[in-house]
Write a protein that holds these residues in place. Structure first.
Motif, PDB file in Angstrom:
ATOM      1  N   UNK A 292       0.817  -1.211   0.000  1.00 48.39           N
ATOM      2  CA  UNK A 292       0.000   0.000   0.000  1.00 48.39           C
ATOM      3  C   UNK A 292       0.851   1.262   0.000  1.00 48.39           C
ATOM      4  N   UNK A 293       2.043   1.196   0.592  1.00 39.84           N
ATOM      5  CA  UNK A 293       2.921   2.370   0.613  1.00 39.84           C
ATOM      6  C   UNK A 293       3.785   2.462  -0.638  1.00 39.84           C
ATOM      7  N   UNK A 294       3.491   1.646  -1.659  1.00 36.45           N
ATOM      8  CA  UNK A 294       4.183   1.626  -2.941  1.00 36.45           C
ATOM      9  C   UNK A 294       5.616   1.117  -2.847  1.00 36.45           C
ATOM     10  N   UNK A 295       6.040   0.683  -1.680  1.00 38.56           N
ATOM     11  CA  UNK A 295       7.361   0.091  -1.538  1.00 38.56           C
ATOM     12  C   UNK A 295       7.324  -1.385  -1.891  1.00 38.56           C
ATOM     13  N   UNK A 296       8.495  -2.014  -1.960  1.00 39.00           N
ATOM     14  CA  UNK A 296       8.535  -3.449  -2.270  1.00 39.00           C
ATOM     15  C   UNK A 296       7.902  -4.270  -1.152  1.00 39.00           C
ATOM     16  N   UNK A 297       7.299  -5.385  -1.519  1.00 37.94           N
ATOM     17  CA  UNK A 297       6.690  -6.273  -0.533  1.00 37.94           C
ATOM     18  C   UNK A 297       7.786  -6.962   0.276  1.00 37.94           C
ATOM     19  N   UNK A 298       7.712  -6.815   1.598  1.00 36.26           N
ATOM     20  CA  UNK A 298       8.680  -7.460   2.464  1.00 36.26           C
ATOM     21  C   UNK A 298       8.093  -8.711   3.087  1.00 36.26           C
ATOM     22  N   UNK A 299       8.697  -9.224   4.162  1.00 34.60           N
ATOM     23  CA  UNK A 299       8.168 -10.424   4.828  1.00 34.60           C
ATOM     24  C   UNK A 299       6.745 -10.226   5.340  1.00 34.60           C
ATOM     25  N   UNK A 300       6.422  -8.986   5.714  1.00 29.93           N
ATOM     26  CA  UNK A 300       5.068  -8.660   6.158  1.00 29.93           C
ATOM     27  C   UNK A 300       4.647  -7.334   5.523  1.00 29.93           C
ATOM     28  N   UNK A 301       3.336  -7.067   5.587  1.00 34.95           N
ATOM     29  CA  UNK A 301       2.822  -5.826   5.010  1.00 34.95           C
ATOM     30  C   UNK A 301       1.690  -5.301   5.878  1.00 34.95           C
ATOM     31  N   UNK A 302       1.688  -3.988   6.107  1.00 38.60           N
ATOM     32  CA  UNK A 302       0.617  -3.347   6.865  1.00 38.60           C
ATOM     33  C   UNK A 302      -0.623  -3.107   6.020  1.00 38.60           C
ATOM     34  N   UNK A 303      -0.456  -3.178   4.705  1.00 36.57           N
ATOM     35  CA  UNK A 303      -1.586  -2.950   3.815  1.00 36.57           C
ATOM     36  C   UNK A 303      -1.209  -3.262   2.380  1.00 36.57           C
ATOM     37  N   UNK A 304      -2.194  -3.646   1.579  1.00 37.81           N
ATOM     38  CA  UNK A 304      -1.985  -4.007   0.183  1.00 37.81           C
ATOM     39  C   UNK A 304      -2.844  -3.117  -0.706  1.00 37.81           C
ATOM     40  N   UNK A 305      -2.397  -2.933  -1.942  1.00 41.30           N
ATOM     41  CA  UNK A 305      -3.145  -2.140  -2.911  1.00 41.30           C
ATOM     42  C   UNK A 305      -3.257  -2.902  -4.216  1.00 41.30           C
ATOM     43  N   UNK A 306      -4.455  -2.943  -4.768  1.00 41.71           N
ATOM     44  CA  UNK A 306      -4.702  -3.486  -6.101  1.00 41.71           C
ATOM     45  C   UNK A 306      -4.903  -2.307  -7.044  1.00 41.71           C
ATOM     46  N   UNK A 307      -4.064  -2.235  -8.085  1.00 44.44           N
ATOM     47  CA  UNK A 307      -4.084  -1.106  -9.009  1.00 44.44           C
ATOM     48  C   UNK A 307      -4.590  -1.534 -10.377  1.00 44.44           C
ATOM     49  N   UNK A 308      -5.471  -0.705 -10.937  1.00 49.43           N
ATOM     50  CA  UNK A 308      -6.126  -0.999 -12.215  1.00 49.43           C
ATOM     51  C   UNK A 308      -6.018   0.257 -13.081  1.00 49.43           C
ATOM     52  N   UNK A 309      -5.166   0.210 -14.123  1.00 49.92           N
ATOM     53  CA  UNK A 309      -4.950   1.345 -15.027  1.00 49.92           C
ATOM     54  C   UNK A 309      -6.043   1.326 -16.090  1.00 49.92           C
ATOM     55  N   UNK A 310      -7.109   2.070 -15.845  1.00 50.70           N
ATOM     56  CA  UNK A 310      -8.366   1.924 -16.578  1.00 50.70           C
ATOM     57  C   UNK A 310      -8.225   2.016 -18.095  1.00 50.70           C
ATOM     58  N   UNK A 311      -7.676   3.091 -18.674  1.00 49.34           N
ATOM     59  CA  UNK A 311      -7.714   3.202 -20.137  1.00 49.34           C
ATOM     60  C   UNK A 311      -6.788   2.234 -20.859  1.00 49.34           C
ATOM     61  N   UNK A 312      -5.863   1.604 -20.156  1.00 47.31           N
ATOM     62  CA  UNK A 312      -4.906   0.703 -20.808  1.00 47.31           C
ATOM     63  C   UNK A 312      -5.371  -0.750 -20.821  1.00 47.31           C
ATOM     64  N   UNK A 313      -6.574  -1.027 -20.310  1.00 45.24           N
ATOM     65  CA  UNK A 313      -7.029  -2.413 -20.197  1.00 45.24           C
ATOM     66  C   UNK A 313      -8.269  -2.627 -21.052  1.00 45.24           C
ATOM     67  N   UNK A 314      -8.191  -3.590 -21.964  1.00 45.85           N
ATOM     68  CA  UNK A 314      -9.356  -3.954 -22.775  1.00 45.85           C
ATOM     69  C   UNK A 314     -10.298  -4.823 -21.957  1.00 45.85           C
ATOM     70  N   UNK A 315     -11.594  -4.770 -22.280  1.00 41.98           N
ATOM     71  CA  UNK A 315     -12.563  -5.554 -21.528  1.00 41.98           C
ATOM     72  C   UNK A 315     -12.592  -5.159 -20.078  1.00 41.98           C
ATOM     73  N   UNK A 316     -12.482  -3.865 -19.807  1.00 44.21           N
ATOM     74  CA  UNK A 316     -12.234  -3.378 -18.462  1.00 44.21           C
ATOM     75  C   UNK A 316     -13.303  -3.693 -17.440  1.00 44.21           C
ATOM     76  N   UNK A 317     -14.577  -3.731 -17.830  1.00 42.07           N
ATOM     77  CA  UNK A 317     -15.635  -3.995 -16.855  1.00 42.07           C
ATOM     78  C   UNK A 317     -15.518  -5.407 -16.296  1.00 42.07           C
ATOM     79  N   UNK A 318     -15.277  -6.381 -17.180  1.00 37.56           N
ATOM     80  CA  UNK A 318     -15.115  -7.758 -16.706  1.00 37.56           C
ATOM     81  C   UNK A 318     -13.856  -7.892 -15.855  1.00 37.56           C
ATOM     82  N   UNK A 319     -12.794  -7.203 -16.247  1.00 33.64           N
ATOM     83  CA  UNK A 319     -11.563  -7.235 -15.457  1.00 33.64           C
ATOM     84  C   UNK A 319     -11.810  -6.608 -14.082  1.00 33.64           C
TER      85      UNK A 319
END
Length: 382
Positions: A292-319
């Protein structure tokens, strides 16, 4: 010689000298502009865009409607936490989309020979709606090795007509020579619209190349193209969205091993930078899982982020549907909470509201003729 003749000669000499000095000054000024505008020779960025890069450099999150306007379904997170199995399990949705970039629309023509296909492929590299295209007409064919990779602040591409009257992408390693060249400079990208200074420097570089080969260079009307660049950039800015869904911990960090198992069970793979990415069959990234802090994933994480670059993905609604399901199950399996960038919980109704806004955004792109995930979109949103 009379005084009148002598005076006329002096005046004529002064005019010629002034014209010469003015032309020298113009050439010097444009040369300086060229060096300043093209201080760096940037690579083609069609497929190589930095992570989390959108116009303005910040992630934009679609506004959320009030959840009370909808009848929220039962939240899947309420039934997702397993009874502490020895190895975490993840049940992926039955439908896992695998979308590739949509090809640009083209008229259907009868298949004749491979040369026709190569011509169409070469000409598809340039698009008058996205590019400023200069033409160079040679009196004597110009060898491919003489055609430079014109340094530019935005994507530029060159194609040439060979001695056999077919178009090909220009390559310095090619043994071909060209009677005509088309040299394109992209009008806009995530760095903004093409500026007048950048365009003038590009035109001067092409003109100098043409002069050196005793060729004729022609250019589109610059003012109209600059106006088109600004309008195109404004449109792109209106649909340039990077969505982030965050899984926040409830005080206990997430162990990376559990995150890895859940991600791999969902079809994600570990990238070289330590993030996990979900890709199409052709290898194009559809969404990514990172710290979540945009740093590399270490042994543990305080938070995670899923990122979706909208205009660069085809079939975006299903994705996005698959992304949402995975995010909710990830939060449930890890005992975390699904939240937006402001820390507000994201219920199923909130995700549905984001999906509605995405549908409107995609309709806007389709109306413009720039399909999400298409070659045009990959170029503009890079």
């Amino acid at each position: 010689m009379t005084d009148l003749q002598l005076g006329s000669l002096i005046v004529a000499g002064a005019i010629v000298g002034a014209v010469y000095l003015f032309n020298w000054w113009q050439e010097y000024r444009y040369r300086k502009n060229t060096q300043r505008a093209f201080a760096r020779n940037q690579p083609d960025v069609l497929m190589d865009t930095p992570k989390n890069m959108v116009r303005g450099g910040e992630r934009f999150e679609p506004a959320l409607d009030e959840p009370t306007r909808f009848e929220p379904p039962v939240s899947p997170t309420s039934t997702m936490a397993p009874p502490e199995p020895a190895e975490p399990q993840y049940t992926a949705p039955q439908f896992a989309p695998q979308y590739d970039a949509e090809p640009a629309a083209a008229p259907v023509v009868p298949r004749q020979r491979d040369d026709d296909d190569s011509d169409a492929l070469a000409e598809s590299l340039l698009d008058p709606a996205l590019d400023f295209i200069a033409e160079v007409h040679a009196r004597e064919n110009i060898p491919a090795s003489d055609v430079p990779r014109f340094p530019a602040p935005k994507r530029n591409q060159s194609i040439g007509r060979t001695e056999s009257e077919h178009w090909e992408q220009v390559s310095t390693s090619s043994g071909a020579s060209y009677s005509e060249l088309r040299i394109a400079l992209q009008l806009a990208d995530r760095q903004g619209a093409l500026s007048g200074e950048q365009l003038n420097a590009f035109c001067m570089a092409v003109q100098q190349f043409a002069d050196a080969h005793d060729a004729i260079a022609t250019f589109p009307q610059r003012a109209a193209k600059l106006a088109a660049a600004r309008e195109l950039d404004e449109f792109c800015a209106s649909v340039d969205v990077l969505i982030g869904l965050n899984v926040a911990s409830a005080g206990r960090p997430f162990p990376l091993e559990r995150v890895r198992l859940l991600a791999e069970n969902a079809g994600l793979s570990r990238a070289s930078d330590g993030t996990f990415v979900y890709k199409s069959d052709s290898g194009k990234t559809l969404f990514a899982l990172s710290n979540q802090n945009q740093g590399p994933l270490g042994p543990t994480s305080e938070g995670l982020t899923l990122l979706f670059d909208v205009p660069r993905v085809a079939g975006g609604l299903a994705v996005f549907d698959y992304l949402s399901d995975f995010a909710q199950q990830l939060a449930g399996s890890l005992g975390g909470t699904l939240v937006d960038d402001n820390g507000r919980p994201l219920a199923a109704a909130s995700l549905d509201n984001i999906r509605r806004q995405l549908a409107r955004l995609y309709a806007t792109m389709d109306d413009r003729g720039i399909a999400p995930g298409s070659v045009s979109a990959l170029r503009l949103f890079a």
